[in-house]
Design an enzyme around this catalytic site. Sequence first.
Site, PDB file in Angstrom:
ATOM      1  N   CYS A 145       1.014  -1.215   0.155  1.00 52.55           N
ATOM      2  CA  CYS A 145      -0.116  -0.015  -0.162  1.00 52.55           C
ATOM      3  C   CYS A 145       0.981   1.096   0.101  1.00 52.55           C
ATOM      4  O   CYS A 145       2.078   1.367   0.487  1.00 52.55           O
ATOM      5  CB  CYS A 145      -1.067  -0.066   1.374  1.00 52.55           C
ATOM      6  SG  CYS A 145       0.013   0.288   2.706  1.00 52.55           S
ATOM      7  N   CYS A 155      11.759  14.375  12.753  1.00 50.23           N
ATOM      8  CA  CYS A 155      11.493  15.715  13.527  1.00 50.23           C
ATOM      9  C   CYS A 155      12.175  16.967  12.782  1.00 50.23           C
ATOM     10  O   CYS A 155      13.413  16.843  12.577  1.00 50.23           O
ATOM     11  CB  CYS A 155      11.963  15.731  15.001  1.00 50.23           C
ATOM     12  SG  CYS A 155      11.489  17.270  15.927  1.00 50.23           S
ATOM     13  N   CYS A 177       7.177  16.153  19.324  1.00 51.68           N
ATOM     14  CA  CYS A 177       8.356  15.241  19.386  1.00 51.68           C
ATOM     15  C   CYS A 177       8.741  15.324  20.931  1.00 51.68           C
ATOM     16  O   CYS A 177       8.426  16.011  21.614  1.00 51.68           O
ATOM     17  CB  CYS A 177       9.256  15.694  18.593  1.00 51.68           C
ATOM     18  SG  CYS A 177      10.766  14.580  18.631  1.00 51.68           S
ATOM     19  N   HIS A 192      -0.400  24.247  12.435  1.00 45.81           N
ATOM     20  CA  HIS A 192      -1.083  25.491  11.525  1.00 45.81           C
ATOM     21  C   HIS A 192      -2.703  25.251  11.593  1.00 45.81           C
ATOM     22  O   HIS A 192      -3.375  25.840  10.886  1.00 45.81           O
ATOM     23  CB  HIS A 192      -0.383  25.819  10.476  1.00 45.81           C
ATOM     24  CG  HIS A 192      -0.503  24.482   9.647  1.00 45.81           C
ATOM     25  ND1 HIS A 192      -1.410  24.072   8.792  1.00 45.81           N
ATOM     26  CD2 HIS A 192       0.541  24.021   9.021  1.00 45.81           C
ATOM     27  CE1 HIS A 192      -1.082  23.095   8.276  1.00 45.81           C
ATOM     28  NE2 HIS A 192       0.221  23.018   8.287  1.00 45.81           N
ATOM     29  N   CYS A 237      -5.224  40.971  26.554  1.00 49.70           N
ATOM     30  CA  CYS A 237      -6.518  41.506  26.167  1.00 49.70           C
ATOM     31  C   CYS A 237      -6.315  42.423  25.040  1.00 49.70           C
ATOM     32  O   CYS A 237      -5.306  42.934  24.950  1.00 49.70           O
ATOM     33  CB  CYS A 237      -7.395  41.866  27.385  1.00 49.70           C
ATOM     34  SG  CYS A 237      -7.659  40.756  28.625  1.00 49.70           S
ATOM     35  N   CYS A 244      -3.288  58.530  27.548  1.00 48.46           N
ATOM     36  CA  CYS A 244      -4.237  60.171  27.664  1.00 48.46           C
ATOM     37  C   CYS A 244      -5.647  59.780  28.181  1.00 48.46           C
ATOM     38  O   CYS A 244      -6.214  60.575  28.325  1.00 48.46           O
ATOM     39  CB  CYS A 244      -4.232  60.637  26.275  1.00 48.46           C
ATOM     40  SG  CYS A 244      -5.079  59.615  25.091  1.00 48.46           S
TER      41      CYS A 244
END
Length: 474
Positions: A145, A155, A177, A192, A237, A244
């Site tokens: 296969c 890695c 890993c 990702h 956050c 200011c």
Amino acid sequence: MEDYGYGGSDDEYSDGVYDDDHDECQEDEDEQKYYCTRPPSCKFIRKESLLAAQKDDLKRTMDLLSLKEHNARTLLMHYRWDVDNVLTSFVEKGKEHLCAKAGISLTDSSSFSSSHVLTDTTCEICYNEFPTDEMTTMECGHIFCDEYNRRVKWCPSVPSCGNAIRAENDEYCEVECLCGLQFCFSCSSEAHSPCSCLMWELWLRKCKDDSETGDWIIANAKSCPKCSKPVEKNGGCNLVRCICGQPFCWLCGGATGLAHTWTSIANHACGQYKKDLEPKTTNSENDILRYSHYYYRYKSHAQSLKAEEDLIKRLRQKMDTLESGEFVAKDNSWITDGFTRLTLSRRILCYTYPFAFFMFGGVLFKNEMTQEETTIKQRLFEYHQQQLEKNIEGLSMFLEKPFEKYPAQEVSEIRMKIIALTSATNNLCEKLYDCIDNELLGPLQQTTHIIAPYRSGGVEKASEILENCSTETG
């Protein structure tokens, strides 16, 4: 500069995103649900175990190509022990070309007589059963296969740790890993998901294009909409206030008022990309504006993720304070569980912006979705994305609170809210992935945009293959 979460009213939970059914908590049972308890589906191979794995590859190469051991070893060394590449080259160009390229001079060798019939579906490499049309019959008579050899990767750590990873079930996964590096098993890039490998490759390529990004895409500071002074964010956050006194949204830079709840800023929403709000510009300028929208949000959440790395140290100090104070709980894992959920979900949210950039950009899928379909799918996706973002910001806000200084009753209330948000955020991640799999990518006639599945416990840590790895099957 001060950092604010998306909210300051702790009482407005009736219209929060998370489900109030979690308020009863079922603490021990629910907290166990946050993390996947399935056995590992990937394994790393230590240097000590590689010898056994190499012997296994060597034996297969000798059997499949009818080669003597020294020739098979030379061939594998030339192809960097990539058995898949060896077999592909053999099928496409033949044995003589394969060996000649590796500098092997072949003598007459005996050939195997083939007794395989079309119904034989046993792979002679991994010994699993496959449909006949998924098998390859070689000239020597062996049947194999194409799946097995795609499941072992080195890695990609730099410098190399020397470990290899074998995926037991699915090559479209993200693994960790033993050295601690997390990467996409399919493309060996950083983890990702929910971006497909192609989307991530295109995104990296686009981010390197300085002609499109320009100097005006600033990743580290934002100008105050009132006084124009640069403001640097020092927390996780995304609601900030300039020196200011002007509060504004870190993601879009728009001025806001002080009225807000923990889920949103009053009369303000910036997560959606609104093409109608673009100025009358050229197509090229519109492309830059659109890219800037997604890039800035991607970068902002990446920076928030980086800023929250130091949060775990402060949380451990809070745990120590709680354990020595009047609030004595049997288990303070709700704090670390909340932090883990925050970082895992923030990472996912970060990559949803490159995904959206390509999913709804009208290029990759222009022949598979009409403009109307694209708009509908984009609104559905952005709904899930914004719900997740609101919960992440709420979770970040409560974890940042100095609750170690609160009375026991208030600590108990914060605890319940963090547990509920932790569970709700996990559920929203699942719903987002379900939307991508079944509503966005699933109906399309494509095979190049397969994403790694959602794992509640985060990127899977590989377990070790012991010396008997040559006898293991996938």
